[in-house]
Design a protein around this motif. Structure first.
Motif, PDB file in Angstrom:
ATOM      1  N   UNK A  36      23.434 -18.434 -60.261  1.00 43.82           N
ATOM      2  CA  UNK A  36      23.508 -18.699 -58.823  1.00 43.82           C
ATOM      3  C   UNK A  36      22.427 -19.703 -58.482  1.00 43.82           C
ATOM      4  N   UNK A  37      21.498 -19.296 -57.622  1.00 43.59           N
ATOM      5  CA  UNK A  37      20.385 -20.191 -57.320  1.00 43.59           C
ATOM      6  C   UNK A  37      19.069 -19.677 -57.899  1.00 43.59           C
ATOM      7  N   UNK A  38      19.173 -18.758 -58.842  1.00 43.54           N
ATOM      8  CA  UNK A  38      17.968 -18.236 -59.500  1.00 43.54           C
ATOM      9  C   UNK A  38      17.795 -18.963 -60.817  1.00 43.54           C
ATOM     10  N   UNK A  39      16.711 -19.694 -60.901  1.00 45.11           N
ATOM     11  CA  UNK A  39      16.386 -20.456 -62.100  1.00 45.11           C
ATOM     12  C   UNK A  39      15.388 -19.649 -62.923  1.00 45.11           C
ATOM     13  N   UNK A  40      15.749 -19.377 -64.173  1.00 44.04           N
ATOM     14  CA  UNK A  40      14.835 -18.676 -65.077  1.00 44.04           C
ATOM     15  C   UNK A  40      14.307 -19.676 -66.090  1.00 44.04           C
ATOM     16  N   UNK A  41      12.991 -19.748 -66.182  1.00 42.01           N
ATOM     17  CA  UNK A  41      12.356 -20.634 -67.156  1.00 42.01           C
ATOM     18  C   UNK A  41      11.611 -19.768 -68.161  1.00 42.01           C
ATOM     19  N   UNK A  42      11.899 -19.963 -69.426  1.00 37.06           N
ATOM     20  CA  UNK A  42      11.196 -19.236 -70.489  1.00 37.06           C
ATOM     21  C   UNK A  42      10.459 -20.260 -71.331  1.00 37.06           C
ATOM     22  N   UNK A  43       9.150 -20.170 -71.291  1.00 38.65           N
ATOM     23  CA  UNK A  43       8.352 -21.148 -72.018  1.00 38.65           C
ATOM     24  C   UNK A  43       8.163 -20.702 -73.458  1.00 38.65           C
ATOM     25  N   UNK A  44       7.795 -21.653 -74.318  1.00 44.37           N
ATOM     26  CA  UNK A  44       7.746 -21.347 -75.742  1.00 44.37           C
ATOM     27  C   UNK A  44       6.665 -20.333 -76.098  1.00 44.37           C
ATOM     28  N   UNK A  45       5.701 -20.156 -75.196  1.00 40.65           N
ATOM     29  CA  UNK A  45       4.681 -19.153 -75.487  1.00 40.65           C
ATOM     30  C   UNK A  45       5.076 -17.771 -74.948  1.00 40.65           C
ATOM     31  N   UNK A  46       6.324 -17.673 -74.461  1.00 46.62           N
ATOM     32  CA  UNK A  46       6.822 -16.376 -74.033  1.00 46.62           C
ATOM     33  C   UNK A  46       6.766 -16.125 -72.540  1.00 46.62           C
ATOM     34  N   UNK A  47       6.093 -16.995 -71.819  1.00 46.32           N
ATOM     35  CA  UNK A  47       5.990 -16.789 -70.373  1.00 46.32           C
ATOM     36  C   UNK A  47       7.368 -16.982 -69.741  1.00 46.32           C
ATOM     37  N   UNK A  48       7.736 -16.050 -68.881  1.00 45.68           N
ATOM     38  CA  UNK A  48       9.035 -16.119 -68.191  1.00 45.68           C
ATOM     39  C   UNK A  48       8.780 -16.261 -66.697  1.00 45.68           C
ATOM     40  N   UNK A  49       9.440 -17.207 -66.101  1.00 46.58           N
ATOM     41  CA  UNK A  49       9.248 -17.456 -64.671  1.00 46.58           C
ATOM     42  C   UNK A  49      10.593 -17.510 -63.975  1.00 46.58           C
ATOM     43  N   UNK A  50      10.605 -16.995 -62.757  1.00 49.41           N
ATOM     44  CA  UNK A  50      11.818 -17.034 -61.945  1.00 49.41           C
ATOM     45  C   UNK A  50      11.557 -17.837 -60.690  1.00 49.41           C
ATOM     46  N   UNK A  51      12.509 -18.674 -60.339  1.00 46.42           N
ATOM     47  CA  UNK A  51      12.423 -19.440 -59.107  1.00 46.42           C
ATOM     48  C   UNK A  51      13.751 -19.356 -58.374  1.00 46.42           C
ATOM     49  N   UNK A  52      13.650 -19.433 -57.039  1.00 42.18           N
ATOM     50  CA  UNK A  52      14.863 -19.709 -56.284  1.00 42.18           C
ATOM     51  C   UNK A  52      14.915 -21.229 -56.176  1.00 42.18           C
ATOM     52  N   UNK A  53      16.060 -21.801 -56.507  1.00 42.63           N
ATOM     53  CA  UNK A  53      16.156 -23.263 -56.564  1.00 42.63           C
ATOM     54  C   UNK A  53      17.242 -23.769 -55.631  1.00 42.63           C
ATOM     55  N   UNK A  54      16.962 -24.875 -54.998  1.00 44.37           N
ATOM     56  CA  UNK A  54      17.999 -25.550 -54.234  1.00 44.37           C
ATOM     57  C   UNK A  54      17.605 -27.012 -54.074  1.00 44.37           C
ATOM     58  N   UNK A  55      18.627 -27.818 -53.785  1.00 41.72           N
ATOM     59  CA  UNK A  55      18.383 -29.241 -53.586  1.00 41.72           C
ATOM     60  C   UNK A  55      18.601 -29.544 -52.113  1.00 41.72           C
ATOM     61  N   UNK A  56      17.623 -30.171 -51.523  1.00 42.72           N
ATOM     62  CA  UNK A  56      17.684 -30.469 -50.096  1.00 42.72           C
ATOM     63  C   UNK A  56      17.165 -31.872 -49.868  1.00 42.72           C
ATOM     64  N   UNK A  57      18.009 -32.680 -49.234  1.00 43.25           N
ATOM     65  CA  UNK A  57      17.641 -34.068 -48.933  1.00 43.25           C
ATOM     66  C   UNK A  57      17.101 -34.776 -50.172  1.00 43.25           C
ATOM     67  N   UNK A  58      17.795 -34.580 -51.272  1.00 45.29           N
ATOM     68  CA  UNK A  58      17.438 -35.285 -52.499  1.00 45.29           C
ATOM     69  C   UNK A  58      16.270 -34.691 -53.254  1.00 45.29           C
ATOM     70  N   UNK A  59      15.669 -33.616 -52.748  1.00 44.98           N
ATOM     71  CA  UNK A  59      14.521 -33.008 -53.428  1.00 44.98           C
ATOM     72  C   UNK A  59      14.913 -31.666 -54.019  1.00 44.98           C
TER      73      UNK A  59
END
Lengths: 198, 289
Positions: free
Chosen positions: B260-283
């Protein structure tokens, strides 16, 4: 994203009605301040006003599916807010009789920069200070008015509601709206004149 | 002007507020205007009304930014059927109290010789001592709520880091290919360390491309490069790979997924981050969850 015209606003509301939280967030940008101000005018306490505003805005979200565009969204939201505040006051028996300014209650002894809704940002610190003091005095004077006069001033002069919308929100006839508003402004002017603000 | 259109000061006074507010019909407005043109005292009264309105508009209060965040969180939790959020301090206090009770009971049983009978060793008790770092059983708190709260509540994240808490990631946000329970989750690093933390909001602009992102899904929009003043993000949609480069020179690799609009980022050192993501006015806007 600004809601620039009625069509844009309608589209946003319809999306929010379908459960689009982002659309509701855009709607919040439009209604949260007026809802908060009405709640503040009724509770005369910032924390209570925020609690009531939170409840009102959540109720607005829940009631959106039954909103039929019979009236503009702002008075619709304000009507919900009024009822939410009354519910809160009944539930918690909270009614601030204290007529001391809300600003002073919270910031006793501190010099606090007020959040002044004013686009004329003067670089002159003296004028800026004077404007802040004026705002502080106006807010204190408003808190001294009877509840019904304070609410009508907030709806008209702070939230920009029309007389008809005010009548709907407060359940008043047009004639009563006009006379109450006139009396409220006169009383406020008298209070401010005694403080050399007006 | 017809005589019937002229009004007295008394009549004008009754209409002045509505005149200032634009609430008169055209006939009333014209009558008041005509009167004002020839009456300085009513003109002064109108000026006072308009000045009052301006003062009131200037004195209009605004709610704290937290109000909107609380409302959005509440409706989001309603949508997912979650219970209202319990404040972090109360949650940890409850967990600590629970462990304190267990410890007292365990010591009582040990002292009574009961635990000896079932082979419960004293050194295991020490792991449950009240002054040890609390290790909350996952079943006592909803996992996804805890993860969100860590990112939403920086103070809580600090406390967790200080207490060296390791928690297994919940199944719905576990990295691709893993299952809940087979990977230790390290609390977000907000206490410094050598690598910069990602746990904050971002507004990133598109880099390169033709700039046309209208009509695309969020996943399609993400594919490519985005940058802010401090950070450069490169999303490779087909492989799910992500590269992060800071202007200061640090580079981190990872993987990303979108639900959906939940972006999960898993970094190579194991850190997991969640963001709500959307694009607005090109950003590209990212808000930590």
């Amino acid at each position: 994203m600004k809601l620039t015209d009625d069509r844009d606003l309608q589209k946003t509301i319809r999306a929010a009605q379908k459960g689009d939280e982002r659309a509701f967030e855009r709607l919040l940008a439009l209604v949260e301040a007026p809802v908060y101000r009405l709640a503040l005018s009724m509770t005369r306490h910032r924390e209570d006003a925020e609690d009531a505003a939170q409840e009102a805005l959540i109720k607005l979200w829940r009631s959106l599916p039954s909103y039929r565009f019979e009236c503009p969204i702002l008075p619709y939201a304000l009507q919900i807010a009024k009822n939410a505040v009354l519910d809160l006051l009944r539930r918690e028996h909270v009614h601030r009789e204290n007529t001391v300014s809300m600003v002073r209650e919270e910031n006793e002894g501190e010099a606090v920069e007020l959040d002044v809704a004013d686009t004329d940002v003067s670089a002159d610190p003296v004028r800026s200070y004077e404007r802040q003091e004026r705002v502080r005095a106006v807010r204190e004077a408003i808190s001294l008015l009877p509840d019904e006069q304070r609410q009508i001033l907030v709806l008209r002069d702070m939230n920009g509601c029309s007389y008809e919308q005010i009548g709907q929100i407060l359940g008043l006839e047009m004639g009563t709206v006009k006379s109450r508003l006139s009396r409220a402004r006169k009383n406020l002017a008298e209070i401010l004149k005694t403080r050399n603000i007006f | 002007m017809r005589e019937q259109d002229t009004i007295t000061c008394e009549q004008a006074e009754l209409l002045l507020h509505a005149y200032a507010d634009g609430e008169l019909n055209s006939q009333e407005r014209a009558a008041v205007q005509a009167h004002l043109d020839g009456c300085p005292s009513c003109r002064a009264a109108l000026d006072e009304i308009e000045a009052m309105s301006t003062l009131l508009a200037q004195a209009a209060e605004r709610p704290s930014p937290a109000l909107r965040a609380r409302v959005l969180r509440a409706i989001s939790e309603e949508g997912r059927g979650n219970a209202p959020r319990v404040p972090m301090w109360r949650r940890w206090g409850t967990v600590a109290a629970a462990f304190a009770c267990v410890f007292v009971v365990a010591m009582a049983l040990f002292a009574g010789g009961i635990l000896d009978d079932v082979g419960f060793a004293a050194d295991e008790d020490m792991a449950m001592a009240p002054d040890a770092a609390p290790q909350a059983p996952m079943e006592s708190v909803p996992s996804d709520e805890r993860v969100e709260d860590w990112w939403a509540d920086e103070d809580a994240a600090d406390d967790v880091t200080d207490n060296l808490l390791d928690v297994t990631p919940p199944a719905d946000i576990a990295p691709e290919g893993s299952t809940a329970g087979d990977k230790e989750y390290d609390a977000p690093s907000s206490t410094g360390g050598e690598k910069p933390s990602l746990a904050k909001s971002y507004t990133l602009k598109r880099v390169g491309g033709d700039g046309q992102i209208g009509g695309l899904s969020l996943g399609e929009m993400l594919d490519g490069e985005w940058a802010s003043e401090e950070l450069f993000l490169s999303f490779a949609r087909h492989s799910g790979e992500l590269k992060l480069e800071w202007r200061a020179g640090d580079v981190r690799m990872g993987r990303f997924s979108l639900d959906g609009d939940i972006l999960t980022i898993t970094l190579e050192d194991g850190e997991v981050l969640l963001f709500r993501a959307w694009v607005e006015e090109g950003c590209l806007c990212l808000i930590p969850r």
